[in-house]
Design a protein around this motif. Sequence first.
Motif, short mmCIF file in Angstrom:
data_model
loop_
_atom_site.label_atom_id
_atom_site.label_comp_id
_atom_site.label_asym_id
_atom_site.label_seq_id
_atom_site.Cartn_x
_atom_site.Cartn_y
_atom_site.Cartn_z
N ARG A 98 4.30 13.01 -10.85
CA ARG A 98 3.75 12.58 -12.13
C ARG A 98 2.93 11.29 -12.09
NH1 ARG A 98 5.21 15.96 -15.62
NH2 ARG A 98 6.96 17.29 -15.17
N ARG A 99 2.27 11.03 -11.00
CA ARG A 99 1.44 9.82 -10.84
C ARG A 99 2.21 8.56 -11.27
NH1 ARG A 99 -4.17 9.73 -12.87
NH2 ARG A 99 -4.25 8.08 -11.34
N PRO A 100 3.25 8.21 -10.53
CA PRO A 100 4.06 7.05 -10.88
C PRO A 100 3.26 5.75 -10.82
CG PRO A 100 4.71 7.96 -8.75
CD PRO A 100 3.67 8.87 -9.31
N VAL A 101 3.74 4.77 -11.55
CA VAL A 101 3.17 3.43 -11.48
C VAL A 101 4.06 2.58 -10.58
CG1 VAL A 101 1.99 3.53 -13.71
CG2 VAL A 101 4.31 2.66 -13.60
N ASP A 102 3.47 1.56 -9.99
CA ASP A 102 4.18 0.70 -9.05
C ASP A 102 4.37 -0.68 -9.68
OD1 ASP A 102 5.07 -0.88 -6.96
OD2 ASP A 102 3.80 0.12 -5.49
N LEU A 103 5.61 -1.00 -10.01
CA LEU A 103 5.92 -2.28 -10.66
C LEU A 103 6.75 -3.18 -9.75
CD1 LEU A 103 6.79 -0.87 -14.20
CD2 LEU A 103 4.60 -1.77 -13.39
N ARG A 104 6.55 -3.06 -8.46
CA ARG A 104 7.36 -3.81 -7.50
C ARG A 104 6.88 -5.23 -7.27
NH1 ARG A 104 7.59 0.70 -2.86
NH2 ARG A 104 5.47 0.96 -3.60
N GLU A 105 5.69 -5.59 -7.75
CA GLU A 105 5.17 -6.92 -7.46
C GLU A 105 4.73 -7.65 -8.74
OE1 GLU A 105 2.06 -6.58 -4.55
OE2 GLU A 105 3.19 -5.09 -3.41
N PRO A 106 5.70 -8.04 -9.59
CA PRO A 106 5.33 -8.76 -10.81
C PRO A 106 4.53 -10.02 -10.50
CG PRO A 106 7.70 -8.33 -10.74
CD PRO A 106 7.12 -7.92 -9.42
N GLY A 107 3.60 -10.34 -11.38
CA GLY A 107 2.79 -11.54 -11.20
C GLY A 107 1.58 -11.35 -10.31
N THR A 108 1.34 -10.11 -9.87
CA THR A 108 0.19 -9.85 -9.01
C THR A 108 -0.86 -9.04 -9.78
OG1 THR A 108 1.02 -7.73 -8.17
CG2 THR A 108 1.70 -9.73 -6.98
N PRO A 109 -2.09 -9.04 -9.32
CA PRO A 109 -3.12 -8.22 -9.96
C PRO A 109 -2.75 -6.73 -9.97
CG PRO A 109 -4.16 -9.84 -8.54
CD PRO A 109 -2.67 -9.92 -8.29
N ARG A 110 -2.08 -6.27 -8.92
CA ARG A 110 -1.68 -4.86 -8.88
C ARG A 110 -0.71 -4.54 -10.02
NH1 ARG A 110 0.09 -1.13 -3.92
NH2 ARG A 110 0.94 0.57 -5.14
#
Length: 131
Positions: A98-110
Amino acid sequence: YADAEADAAERLAERLREAGETVFLVRWVEPGLDPLLETERALVGATLGVLLFGPGTMADSRIREEYAVLLQRVHGGGFRFVPARAGSVELPPFADIRRPVDLREPGTPRYDGEVARLADTALRLRRRTDV
């Protein structure tokens, strides 16, 4: 979200609120209300559900039930389920497609880009249901 992802969930919820979205978090349920019933009410009334996946997510029976409800809502139509990686984990097959989002790096542009992607998705879904 499982207890281990509670801070990540709150961080995401605050960002989505700032973007103008209505957000539900179990930890925001007010005293005197039943968290399970409030969760059910939120799941039934939502057009978009985000489930944070971390190391303990699928070991939590409450989260497994919510995951099942999210998948069932998708197949019933008019609902979008977005899996979100909050930790380095392998997603279950029905989440991974389901095209997951990646929230592993808070505070980054990604991270900011992924949150913006979620907010854009929610806005598009809201516009479809407002018509």
